[in-house]
Design a protein around this motif. Structure first.
Motif, PDB file in Angstrom:
ATOM      1  N   MET A  52       0.831  -1.208   0.000  1.00  0.00           N
ATOM      2  CA  MET A  52       0.000   0.000   0.000  1.00  0.00           C
ATOM      3  C   MET A  52       0.863   1.253   0.000  1.00  0.00           C
ATOM      4  SD  MET A  52      -3.156  -0.986   2.541  1.00  0.00           S
ATOM      5  CE  MET A  52      -4.044   0.507   2.154  1.00  0.00           C
ATOM      6  N   ALA A  53       1.998   1.175   0.726  1.00  0.00           N
ATOM      7  CA  ALA A  53       2.899   2.329   0.742  1.00  0.00           C
ATOM      8  C   ALA A  53       3.485   2.572  -0.648  1.00  0.00           C
ATOM      9  CB  ALA A  53       4.014   2.106   1.760  1.00  0.00           C
ATOM     10  N   GLN A  54       3.860   1.485  -1.348  1.00  0.00           N
ATOM     11  CA  GLN A  54       4.442   1.623  -2.679  1.00  0.00           C
ATOM     12  C   GLN A  54       3.459   2.261  -3.654  1.00  0.00           C
ATOM     13  OE1 GLN A  54       7.501   1.098  -3.686  1.00  0.00           O
ATOM     14  NE2 GLN A  54       8.263   0.351  -1.724  1.00  0.00           N
ATOM     15  N   ARG A  55       2.160   2.071  -3.429  1.00  0.00           N
ATOM     16  CA  ARG A  55       1.141   2.638  -4.309  1.00  0.00           C
ATOM     17  C   ARG A  55       0.660   4.012  -3.836  1.00  0.00           C
ATOM     18  NH1 ARG A  55      -2.665  -2.743  -5.274  1.00  0.00           N
ATOM     19  NH2 ARG A  55      -1.077  -3.992  -6.349  1.00  0.00           N
ATOM     20  N   GLY A  56       1.217   4.504  -2.742  1.00  0.00           N
ATOM     21  CA  GLY A  56       0.847   5.828  -2.270  1.00  0.00           C
ATOM     22  C   GLY A  56      -0.405   5.873  -1.422  1.00  0.00           C
TER      23      GLY A  56
ATOM     24  N   ILE B  42      -0.631   4.796   1.776  1.00  0.00           N
ATOM     25  CA  ILE B  42      -0.272   5.161   3.134  1.00  0.00           C
ATOM     26  C   ILE B  42       1.164   5.668   3.128  1.00  0.00           C
ATOM     27  CG2 ILE B  42      -1.846   3.525   4.252  1.00  0.00           C
ATOM     28  CD1 ILE B  42       0.550   1.650   4.631  1.00  0.00           C
ATOM     29  N   GLY B  43       1.590   6.258   4.234  1.00  0.00           N
ATOM     30  CA  GLY B  43       2.968   6.710   4.332  1.00  0.00           C
ATOM     31  C   GLY B  43       3.080   8.062   5.007  1.00  0.00           C
ATOM     32  N   GLU B  44       4.318   8.542   5.095  1.00  0.00           N
ATOM     33  CA  GLU B  44       4.597   9.842   5.703  1.00  0.00           C
ATOM     34  C   GLU B  44       5.622  10.568   4.848  1.00  0.00           C
ATOM     35  OE1 GLU B  44       5.123  10.755  10.162  1.00  0.00           O
ATOM     36  OE2 GLU B  44       7.188  10.701   9.402  1.00  0.00           O
TER      37      GLU B  44
ATOM     38  N   PHE C  48      -3.008  11.978  -2.998  1.00  0.00           N
ATOM     39  CA  PHE C  48      -2.557  11.002  -2.002  1.00  0.00           C
ATOM     40  C   PHE C  48      -3.045  11.414  -0.615  1.00  0.00           C
ATOM     41  CE2 PHE C  48       0.642  11.319  -5.387  1.00  0.00           C
ATOM     42  CZ  PHE C  48       0.576  10.020  -5.901  1.00  0.00           C
ATOM     43  N   PRO C  49      -4.360  11.343  -0.381  1.00  0.00           N
ATOM     44  CA  PRO C  49      -4.923  11.871   0.872  1.00  0.00           C
ATOM     45  C   PRO C  49      -4.507  11.117   2.124  1.00  0.00           C
ATOM     46  CG  PRO C  49      -6.588  10.688  -0.383  1.00  0.00           C
ATOM     47  CD  PRO C  49      -5.405  10.808  -1.282  1.00  0.00           C
ATOM     48  N   LEU C  50      -4.034   9.877   1.990  1.00  0.00           N
ATOM     49  CA  LEU C  50      -3.676   9.101   3.169  1.00  0.00           C
ATOM     50  C   LEU C  50      -2.199   9.208   3.529  1.00  0.00           C
ATOM     51  CD1 LEU C  50      -5.837   5.874   2.688  1.00  0.00           C
ATOM     52  CD2 LEU C  50      -6.343   7.954   3.977  1.00  0.00           C
ATOM     53  N   ILE C  51      -1.432   9.919   2.738  1.00  0.00           N
ATOM     54  CA  ILE C  51      -0.043  10.168   3.113  1.00  0.00           C
ATOM     55  C   ILE C  51      -0.006  11.339   4.099  1.00  0.00           C
ATOM     56  CG2 ILE C  51       2.196  11.006   2.293  1.00  0.00           C
ATOM     57  CD1 ILE C  51       1.812   9.417  -0.225  1.00  0.00           C
TER      58      ILE C  51
END
Length: 225
Positions: free
Chosen positions: A1-5, A7-9, A34-37
């Protein structure tokens, strides 16, 4: 999921206004895509932001100029007009660009942090001559109160076009003319940074720069460590 944008910071250093302009539009578009970053912003001087990139505390920094830092890449993204902020009562000629030379005897207000040190250096470079240095008053306040001081007649200050997106009662903004009237801004990041959230931002910024003007052709490769 992080690789696809999904989730993350992403930790970003900056020093300019986000009321309008290239950086404001870029961050707004990034948030939409990328609303969840989780984006963390840190406002500081260019030197402090560069140090934070070098030690890995932030992922990228948007700073003026064309920096060359060990182990880092840099990309010029946009150019921005410089404006002088004056009290409303200051006599001006409508639509006529200002010259710094005509303002050399004024008191220039700058902040102690954020873009203040860079503005001070710029004024010293542009106005100093044998036996003369510009009168610069360093204030430990934010951008809003600095412009409030301009409105009250404490002095004048420099800003960029992006700051014109907000309204400051009692303040007028006049564009500087000539070669002294534009500043370029770049994004810098560690070559070794593998944060996918950073890659998304860099790709989006470069695409926007290419569509807008010539700045996107200038990339600085990493310098030896």
């Amino acid at each position: 999921m992080a690789q696809r944008g999904h989730i993350g910071e992403l930790r970003i250093g900056l020093m300019g206004s986000l009321s309008s302009g290239f950086l404001s539009d870029l961050l707004g578009a990034y948030r939409f895509s990328f609303p969840l970053i989780d984006v963390k912003l840190e406002e500081a001087t260019a030197q402090a932001n560069a140090a934070a990139v070098l030690n890995g505390r932030i992922d990228a920094a948007f700073i003026p100029g064309n920096p060359r830092l060990p182990g880092c890449r840099a990309q010029i993204l946009w150019g921005e007009e410089i404006y002088v902020a004056l009290p409303d009562a200051y006599p001006t000629r409508t639509h006529q660009p200002f010259s710094l030379e005509k303002l050399r005897n004024e008191t220039f207000l700058v902040t102690a942090d954020g873009p203040g040190p860079e503005i001070e250096d710029y004024l010293v470079r542009q106005l100093s001559s044998p036996g003369f240095r510009p009168r610069i008053s360093v204030q430990h306040v934010g951008r809003e109160n600095l412009l409030n001081m301009v409105a009250k007649g404490f002095g004048i200050t420099l800003t960029t076009k992006s700051a014109l997106g907000a309204v400051y009662p009692g303040v007028q903004f006049q564009r500087l003319g000539g070669d002294e009237g534009t500043v370029i801004s770049s994004v810098i990041w560690l070559e070794s940074n593998q944060n996918p959230a950073l890659k998304f931002l860099l790709d989006m910024g470069l695409d926007r720069a290419r569509r807008q003007d010539r700045w996107a052709e200038h990339t600085i490769a990493p310098q030896p460590t």
